[in-house]
Design a protein around this motif. Sequence first.
Motif, PDB file in Angstrom:
ATOM      1  N   LYS A  91      -2.514 -12.825  -6.865  1.00 61.50           N
ATOM      2  CA  LYS A  91      -3.809 -12.770  -7.546  1.00 61.50           C
ATOM      3  C   LYS A  91      -3.685 -13.096  -9.033  1.00 61.50           C
ATOM      4  O   LYS A  91      -4.636 -13.579  -9.657  1.00 61.50           O
ATOM      5  CB  LYS A  91      -4.428 -11.392  -7.355  1.00 61.50           C
ATOM      6  CG  LYS A  91      -4.861 -11.117  -5.924  1.00 61.50           C
ATOM      7  CD  LYS A  91      -5.395  -9.709  -5.753  1.00 61.50           C
ATOM      8  CE  LYS A  91      -5.773  -9.438  -4.302  1.00 61.50           C
ATOM      9  NZ  LYS A  91      -6.230  -8.038  -4.097  1.00 61.50           N
ATOM     10  N   LYS A  95      -4.879 -20.208 -11.023  1.00 61.87           N
ATOM     11  CA  LYS A  95      -5.583 -20.776  -9.874  1.00 61.87           C
ATOM     12  C   LYS A  95      -5.340 -22.277  -9.716  1.00 61.87           C
ATOM     13  O   LYS A  95      -5.537 -22.836  -8.631  1.00 61.87           O
ATOM     14  CB  LYS A  95      -7.087 -20.522  -9.994  1.00 61.87           C
ATOM     15  CG  LYS A  95      -7.477 -19.056 -10.026  1.00 61.87           C
ATOM     16  CD  LYS A  95      -7.092 -18.341  -8.751  1.00 61.87           C
ATOM     17  CE  LYS A  95      -7.567 -16.884  -8.774  1.00 61.87           C
ATOM     18  NZ  LYS A  95      -7.120 -16.146  -7.560  1.00 61.87           N
ATOM     19  N   LYS A  98      -0.753 -25.026  -7.138  1.00 63.25           N
ATOM     20  CA  LYS A  98      -0.868 -25.195  -5.687  1.00 63.25           C
ATOM     21  C   LYS A  98       0.374 -24.755  -4.908  1.00 63.25           C
ATOM     22  O   LYS A  98       0.335 -24.672  -3.683  1.00 63.25           O
ATOM     23  CB  LYS A  98      -1.178 -26.663  -5.357  1.00 63.25           C
ATOM     24  CG  LYS A  98      -2.440 -27.192  -6.037  1.00 63.25           C
ATOM     25  CD  LYS A  98      -3.653 -26.332  -5.716  1.00 63.25           C
ATOM     26  CE  LYS A  98      -4.918 -26.888  -6.370  1.00 63.25           C
ATOM     27  NZ  LYS A  98      -6.091 -25.998  -6.142  1.00 63.25           N
ATOM     28  N   LYS A 126       4.738 -26.646   4.003  1.00 59.03           N
ATOM     29  CA  LYS A 126       3.825 -25.540   3.692  1.00 59.03           C
ATOM     30  C   LYS A 126       4.528 -24.203   3.497  1.00 59.03           C
ATOM     31  O   LYS A 126       4.026 -23.349   2.769  1.00 59.03           O
ATOM     32  CB  LYS A 126       2.723 -25.382   4.752  1.00 59.03           C
ATOM     33  CG  LYS A 126       1.751 -26.536   4.811  1.00 59.03           C
ATOM     34  CD  LYS A 126       0.577 -26.202   5.721  1.00 59.03           C
ATOM     35  CE  LYS A 126      -0.443 -27.344   5.721  1.00 59.03           C
ATOM     36  NZ  LYS A 126      -1.610 -27.014   6.562  1.00 59.03           N
ATOM     37  N   ASP A 166       2.793 -23.369   0.150  1.00 61.43           N
ATOM     38  CA  ASP A 166       1.511 -23.940  -0.245  1.00 61.43           C
ATOM     39  C   ASP A 166       0.571 -22.773  -0.525  1.00 61.43           C
ATOM     40  O   ASP A 166       0.493 -21.820   0.264  1.00 61.43           O
ATOM     41  CB  ASP A 166       0.975 -24.798   0.907  1.00 61.43           C
ATOM     42  CG  ASP A 166      -0.467 -25.183   0.725  1.00 61.43           C
ATOM     43  OD1 ASP A 166      -0.725 -26.136  -0.020  1.00 61.43           O
ATOM     44  OD2 ASP A 166      -1.325 -24.513   1.342  1.00 61.43           O
ATOM     45  N   ARG A 167      -0.125 -22.802  -1.644  1.00 61.82           N
ATOM     46  CA  ARG A 167      -0.924 -21.651  -2.072  1.00 61.82           C
ATOM     47  C   ARG A 167      -1.964 -21.232  -1.035  1.00 61.82           C
ATOM     48  O   ARG A 167      -2.100 -20.043  -0.724  1.00 61.82           O
ATOM     49  CB  ARG A 167      -1.613 -21.957  -3.398  1.00 61.82           C
ATOM     50  CG  ARG A 167      -2.374 -20.754  -3.938  1.00 61.82           C
ATOM     51  CD  ARG A 167      -3.239 -21.064  -5.146  1.00 61.82           C
ATOM     52  NE  ARG A 167      -3.706 -19.819  -5.719  1.00 61.82           N
ATOM     53  CZ  ARG A 167      -3.400 -19.368  -6.930  1.00 61.82           C
ATOM     54  NH1 ARG A 167      -2.620 -20.080  -7.713  1.00 61.82           N
ATOM     55  NH2 ARG A 167      -3.867 -18.213  -7.357  1.00 61.82           N
ATOM     56  N   GLU A 168      -2.707 -22.185  -0.491  1.00 63.48           N
ATOM     57  CA  GLU A 168      -3.750 -21.840   0.476  1.00 63.48           C
ATOM     58  C   GLU A 168      -3.157 -21.161   1.701  1.00 63.48           C
ATOM     59  O   GLU A 168      -3.747 -20.215   2.239  1.00 63.48           O
ATOM     60  CB  GLU A 168      -4.520 -23.096   0.877  1.00 63.48           C
ATOM     61  CG  GLU A 168      -5.404 -23.665  -0.225  1.00 63.48           C
ATOM     62  CD  GLU A 168      -6.223 -24.847   0.254  1.00 63.48           C
ATOM     63  OE1 GLU A 168      -6.128 -25.201   1.445  1.00 63.48           O
ATOM     64  OE2 GLU A 168      -6.970 -25.420  -0.570  1.00 63.48           O
ATOM     65  N   THR A 169      -2.000 -21.634   2.132  1.00 56.26           N
ATOM     66  CA  THR A 169      -1.324 -21.033   3.285  1.00 56.26           C
ATOM     67  C   THR A 169      -0.962 -19.592   2.998  1.00 56.26           C
ATOM     68  O   THR A 169      -1.224 -18.684   3.805  1.00 56.26           O
ATOM     69  CB  THR A 169      -0.060 -21.841   3.626  1.00 56.26           C
ATOM     70  OG1 THR A 169      -0.429 -23.173   3.997  1.00 56.26           O
ATOM     71  CG2 THR A 169       0.716 -21.192   4.763  1.00 56.26           C
ATOM     72  N   GLU A 171      -2.161 -17.528   0.657  1.00 57.50           N
ATOM     73  CA  GLU A 171      -3.329 -16.673   0.443  1.00 57.50           C
ATOM     74  C   GLU A 171      -4.002 -16.312   1.758  1.00 57.50           C
ATOM     75  O   GLU A 171      -4.406 -15.150   1.959  1.00 57.50           O
ATOM     76  CB  GLU A 171      -4.321 -17.377  -0.484  1.00 57.50           C
ATOM     77  CG  GLU A 171      -3.873 -17.424  -1.932  1.00 57.50           C
ATOM     78  CD  GLU A 171      -4.883 -18.088  -2.849  1.00 57.50           C
ATOM     79  OE1 GLU A 171      -4.900 -17.745  -4.045  1.00 57.50           O
ATOM     80  OE2 GLU A 171      -5.653 -18.959  -2.374  1.00 57.50           O
ATOM     81  N   GLU A 172      -4.122 -17.271   2.658  1.00 58.85           N
ATOM     82  CA  GLU A 172      -4.751 -16.980   3.954  1.00 58.85           C
ATOM     83  C   GLU A 172      -3.917 -15.988   4.756  1.00 58.85           C
ATOM     84  O   GLU A 172      -4.457 -15.065   5.374  1.00 58.85           O
ATOM     85  CB  GLU A 172      -4.944 -18.265   4.756  1.00 58.85           C
ATOM     86  CG  GLU A 172      -5.653 -18.026   6.085  1.00 58.85           C
ATOM     87  CD  GLU A 172      -5.900 -19.296   6.878  1.00 58.85           C
ATOM     88  OE1 GLU A 172      -6.380 -19.175   8.026  1.00 58.85           O
ATOM     89  OE2 GLU A 172      -5.620 -20.400   6.357  1.00 58.85           O
ATOM     90  N   GLU A 175      -4.375 -12.535   3.331  1.00 62.38           N
ATOM     91  CA  GLU A 175      -5.697 -11.998   3.649  1.00 62.38           C
ATOM     92  C   GLU A 175      -5.725 -11.471   5.080  1.00 62.38           C
ATOM     93  O   GLU A 175      -6.277 -10.391   5.345  1.00 62.38           O
ATOM     94  CB  GLU A 175      -6.762 -13.075   3.450  1.00 62.38           C
ATOM     95  CG  GLU A 175      -8.171 -12.654   3.844  1.00 62.38           C
ATOM     96  CD  GLU A 175      -8.707 -11.472   3.057  1.00 62.38           C
ATOM     97  OE1 GLU A 175      -9.711 -10.867   3.513  1.00 62.38           O
ATOM     98  OE2 GLU A 175      -8.147 -11.140   1.987  1.00 62.38           O
TER      99      GLU A 175
END
Length: 226
Positions: A91, A95, A98, A126, A166-169, A171-172, A175
């Motif tokens: 967090k 932002k 990546k 990833k 990979d950031r999106e990976t 973070e998901e 979550e």
Amino acid sequence: MVSAIVLAAGKGSRMKSDKAKQFMDINSKPLLYYSLKVFDASVVDEIVLVTRSSDIDYVREEIVEKYGFQKVRKIVAGGKERFNSVSRGIKACDKRNKIIMIHDAARPCVTNRMILDSISGARRYKACTVAMPVKDTIKIVDEEGFGIDTPDRRTLYQIQTPQTFDRETLEEAYERLRISGDTDITDDTMIVERYLDIKSKMIEGSYENIKVTTPDDIALAEIYLR
């Protein structure tokens, strides 16, 4: 752009010392100094340092400022468990970045080559982790301590850090971990594999990339870091 989360929030109870292991001296410098030095001189764009809330001022003044580390952008308080600390680190990352690397400060022998290879691996796969093939035969035992299986050593690796994503990976995956409430987590690649079914690529590390856990490890790290 790349963020590196350096975890230094542990108590180090197995070190049997009143001083947290990340602050113990190795060749006249604190353990935490060594990994920060390597990341600070690398291609990463920022370092997010996670430590105990009671140690934030000490870390800022006696390590980051004292040794002139320029890329430590934030120092944040860790959580109860390792994955809580990583979540807070994620967090706090810029932002725009990546790629996120996660490294244990207790591994002072990380190298620039490992960092570069890990970034390339994360961009391609990833998820990746520095690791090395195990040298010894491994036994699976039952509750009474009797051997019940012997895995093929050729398929076994000892996992190290950095672990890079990979950031999106990442973070998901975190979550989904939060929603699940699962606490049986010891490794970040484990989260990605469990919740996203994404396999992590093994990136060659080094047998010298040890995790300093016991007093014997201090002596070994001193040799490797000379």
